[in-house]
Design a protein around this motif. Structure first.
Motif, PDB file in Angstrom:
ATOM      1  N   SER A 233       0.826  -1.214   0.000  1.00  8.14           N
ATOM      2  CA  SER A 233       0.000   0.000   0.000  1.00  8.14           C
ATOM      3  C   SER A 233       0.857   1.260   0.000  1.00  8.14           C
ATOM      4  O   SER A 233       0.494   2.272  -0.602  1.00  8.14           O
ATOM      5  N   ILE A 234       2.025   1.207   0.648  1.00 11.33           N
ATOM      6  CA  ILE A 234       2.923   2.359   0.634  1.00 11.33           C
ATOM      7  C   ILE A 234       3.466   2.598  -0.769  1.00 11.33           C
ATOM      8  O   ILE A 234       3.541   3.734  -1.252  1.00 11.33           O
ATOM      9  N   LYS A 235       3.839   1.518  -1.444  1.00  5.98           N
ATOM     10  CA  LYS A 235       4.319   1.646  -2.820  1.00  5.98           C
ATOM     11  C   LYS A 235       3.218   2.165  -3.742  1.00  5.98           C
ATOM     12  O   LYS A 235       3.478   2.930  -4.677  1.00  5.98           O
ATOM     13  N   ALA A 236       1.973   1.778  -3.464  1.00  8.43           N
ATOM     14  CA  ALA A 236       0.846   2.279  -4.250  1.00  8.43           C
ATOM     15  C   ALA A 236       0.664   3.780  -4.073  1.00  8.43           C
ATOM     16  O   ALA A 236       0.179   4.473  -4.974  1.00  8.43           O
ATOM     17  N   THR A 241       9.274   4.656   2.083  1.00  8.44           N
ATOM     18  CA  THR A 241       9.781   4.932   3.427  1.00  8.44           C
ATOM     19  C   THR A 241       9.842   3.686   4.303  1.00  8.44           C
ATOM     20  O   THR A 241      10.529   3.691   5.323  1.00  8.44           O
ATOM     21  N   GLY A 242       9.106   2.648   3.949  1.00  8.87           N
ATOM     22  CA  GLY A 242       9.099   1.448   4.772  1.00  8.87           C
ATOM     23  C   GLY A 242       8.307   1.601   6.047  1.00  8.87           C
ATOM     24  O   GLY A 242       8.484   0.815   6.987  1.00  8.87           O
ATOM     25  N   LEU A 243       7.397   2.569   6.106  1.00 10.21           N
ATOM     26  CA  LEU A 243       6.608   2.798   7.324  1.00 10.21           C
ATOM     27  C   LEU A 243       5.407   1.852   7.375  1.00 10.21           C
ATOM     28  O   LEU A 243       4.253   2.277   7.433  1.00 10.21           O
ATOM     29  N   MET A 463      22.542   3.769  -0.315  1.00 12.05           N
ATOM     30  CA  MET A 463      21.860   3.395   0.926  1.00 12.05           C
ATOM     31  C   MET A 463      21.955   1.872   1.081  1.00 12.05           C
ATOM     32  O   MET A 463      21.058   1.120   0.706  1.00 12.05           O
ATOM     33  N   TYR A 464      23.095   1.435   1.642  1.00 13.06           N
ATOM     34  CA  TYR A 464      23.401   0.014   1.679  1.00 13.06           C
ATOM     35  C   TYR A 464      22.437  -0.792   2.553  1.00 13.06           C
ATOM     36  O   TYR A 464      22.212  -1.973   2.302  1.00 13.06           O
ATOM     37  N   ILE A 465      21.873  -0.168   3.591  1.00 16.24           N
ATOM     38  CA  ILE A 465      20.983  -0.900   4.493  1.00 16.24           C
ATOM     39  C   ILE A 465      19.528  -0.805   4.021  1.00 16.24           C
ATOM     40  O   ILE A 465      18.836  -1.814   3.905  1.00 16.24           O
ATOM     41  N   THR A 466      19.079   0.429   3.730  1.00 17.36           N
ATOM     42  CA  THR A 466      17.689   0.620   3.312  1.00 17.36           C
ATOM     43  C   THR A 466      17.411  -0.030   1.956  1.00 17.36           C
ATOM     44  O   THR A 466      16.445  -0.783   1.797  1.00 17.36           O
TER      45      THR A 466
END
Length: 544
Positions: A233-236, A241-243, A463-466
């Protein structure tokens, strides 16, 4: 945009600056200043002042601009930072405030010394000063200056110099009493300005033929009014942000434990409370106030998406400036500028006063216990000025970040986990040792800084981790917390047990001891907690 500021609006801005300066200076002018009066307002703050000051010192220009931008982009999901803060404030009021108040500490590092040892106190003081310098003041200054340049035509340098000077004068001269008195006024101005903008936005929606939630949702991205989201839904919504709901519920409490329960800039208001009940009730009152920003800070960004997405385009940071210029008449623009100043100045004042306290109490007085009150206050004032100068220099680097609101939370994700561990288990674990606290703070801080640098493109290039490991910053905070917890208990069980007298004085008897006892009066803080929890659950059901 860069419109020249109207004379009426400019007059309102000047009147506000002069007025808040006068209130700050005169609030302590007639009283003889002692170190306790300067750093802790003479421990005489009532619960409404404590709560309002907690709220005002938290809400900065970053929130006003950043939450509107986040509402424009992804909607209510960023409101989790506000509503989950209420849960952290419940923890502050019920779990930590009783220990802080009864031990009569002046700083949070001092509490760590009482529970562990002086080494942990020194490390936490260092973390707190860095947080005040780089997060509370530096980024807030930059965000405010850019906004004033954007829609008032006031240069970044001029804004930084004027606001820094005015805030420094009453903070340096008046101490915490001046800070909390002005914060109480600024809380009212901030809420009024945000409500007015939201009201004008709703009126404009009506003019555009949108008169119901159903019609509003039809003009929004799917799920833009939902608090809880999944990766899909966030990608939509067009975000990355990964929230997700689980990232918020796992990661935010870690940030909240540091920010709301153990950061000197925020908790200093609780330390200055008149009674333990004032300390606890003030924290819960702030928890109720934190419900508001979703509706008066995030929601305006949602309204901006409906009304002005053709004007704002992809630059979401323009959501608030565009709405102010498009919706507010002359005069109210000046009031909105005062609102932005209220948010900015209250945050800076809080951080300056806490920095002065940390240097004077946790560093200078430790090495010179017999220092006089007058010298201690003078050193605190010099420290505040020095921190402000450094923060002004750092604020000019704000354009290196793509999103300031997300940036400050990424910094928090790096420094919060070890602090959260030593405070949380410090009051709940009878086995936690001084060696464990020191090792956890040092190793956890180094790990957090390393993670931030690896994930910060201007330093690492990627952004190696994210992006590489697919671990967003909120989950980074959670996993760092888990790792720090393992360090804490490994070292604790490998070292001698702490002094039983210390454990008895600074830890809860059992995990639910903080809620034991009968409720005998309506003013019992636990009743307010129950009402707040029911309110939050109801709101999450309505907006999920």
């Amino acid at each position: 945009m860069n419109e020249k500021v109207n004379l009426v609006d400019l007059s309102i801005i000047v009147i506000y600056l002069v007025g808040i300066l006068a209130i700050g200076v005169l609030s302590t002018r007639l009283k003889r200043m002692t170190s306790e009066g300067y750093f802790l307002a003479g421990r005489g703050l009532s619960w409404p002042v404590v709560g309002a000051a907690l709220f005002a010192s938290n809400i900065s220009t970053i929130h006003l601009v950043g939450l509107a931008a986040s509402g424009y982009n992804e909607g209510f999901v960023w409101g989790n930072f506000e509503w989950l803060a209420s849960v952290s404030l419940i923890m502050l009021g019920l779990i930590f405030a009783p220990f802080y108040f009864r031990s009569k500490i002046s700083t949070l590092p001092e509490f760590l010394e009482k529970r562990y040892d002086s080494r942990s106190r020194t490390v936490l003081a260092f973390i707190a000063i860095i947080g005040a310098l780089f997060v509370h003041i530096g980024m807030s200054l930059y965000a405010g200056a850019v906004v004033f340049e954007t829609f008032f035509g006031i240069s970044v340098v001029t804004s930084i110099l004027v606001i820094s000077t005015v805030t420094s004068i009453y903070t340096v001269l008046g101490g915490l009493k001046a800070v909390v008195v002005t914060e109480t006024v600024q809380s009212a101005v901030l809420i009024l300005g945000a409500i007015l903008l939201t009201g004008f936005g709703l009126y404009a929606l009506s003019d555009a033929g949108i008169n119901s939630i159903t019609e509003l949702k039809a003009n929004l991205k799917p799920g833009q009014l939902d608090m809880l989201q999944t990766n899909e839904s966030i990608k939509a919504l067009g975000g990355d942000t990964g929230l997700t709901w689980y990232a918020c519920f796992l990661g935010y409490p870690i940030l909240g434990l540091w920010y709301w329960c153990s950061d000197q800039t925020i908790v200093q208001r609780v330390l200055g409370a008149k009674t333990q009940k004032d300390a606890q009730t003030g924290a819960i009152f702030a928890g109720f106030l934190k419900i508001l920003p979703v509706f008066i800070l995030v929601f305006p960004g949602v309204i901006g998406y409906v009304l002005f997405k053709d004007v704002i385009g992809t630059n979401s940071n323009m959501a608030l400036p565009v709405m102010i210029n498009q919706l507010l008449p002359t005069g109210l623009k000046g009031l909105m500028a005062a609102t932005l100043m209220a948010a900015l100045m209250s945050t800076i004042a809080a951080a300056l006063n806490s920095s002065a306290t940390l240097v004077a109490v946790d560093i200078v007085k430790r090495f010179n216990p017999r220092i006089s009150d007058r010298k201690q206050i003078r050193i605190g004032r010099y420290s505040a000025v020095a921190v402000m100068i450094l923060a002004m220099a750092w604020s000019t680097q704000g354009d290196k970040f793509t999103s300031i609101f997300e940036a400050i939370n990424k910094i928090a994700s790096a420094i919060a986990p070890p602090v959260a561990v030593v405070f949380l288990f410090g009051v709940f674990s009878k086995r936690g040792t001084r060696q464990a606290a020191f090792v956890t703070l040092i190793v956890g801080l180094l790990l957090g800084i390393a993670a931030f640098c690896f994930d910060f493109e201007p330093i690492s290039g990627y952004m190696y981790i994210t992006k590489g490991l697919q671990i967003p910053f909120m989950m980074q905070a959670w996993w760092l917390f888990v790792f720090c917890t393992l360090i804490y208990f490994t070292v604790s069980y490998a070292t001698p047990k702490p002094d039983s007298k210390v454990v008895k004085k600074y830890t809860w008897e059992h995990p639910l001891a903080f809620i034991k006892g009968k409720i005998t009066e309506l003013s019992d803080v636990r009743i307010f907690v129950i009402v707040l929890i029911i309110s939050l659950i109801t709101l999450y059901v309505l907006f999920s």
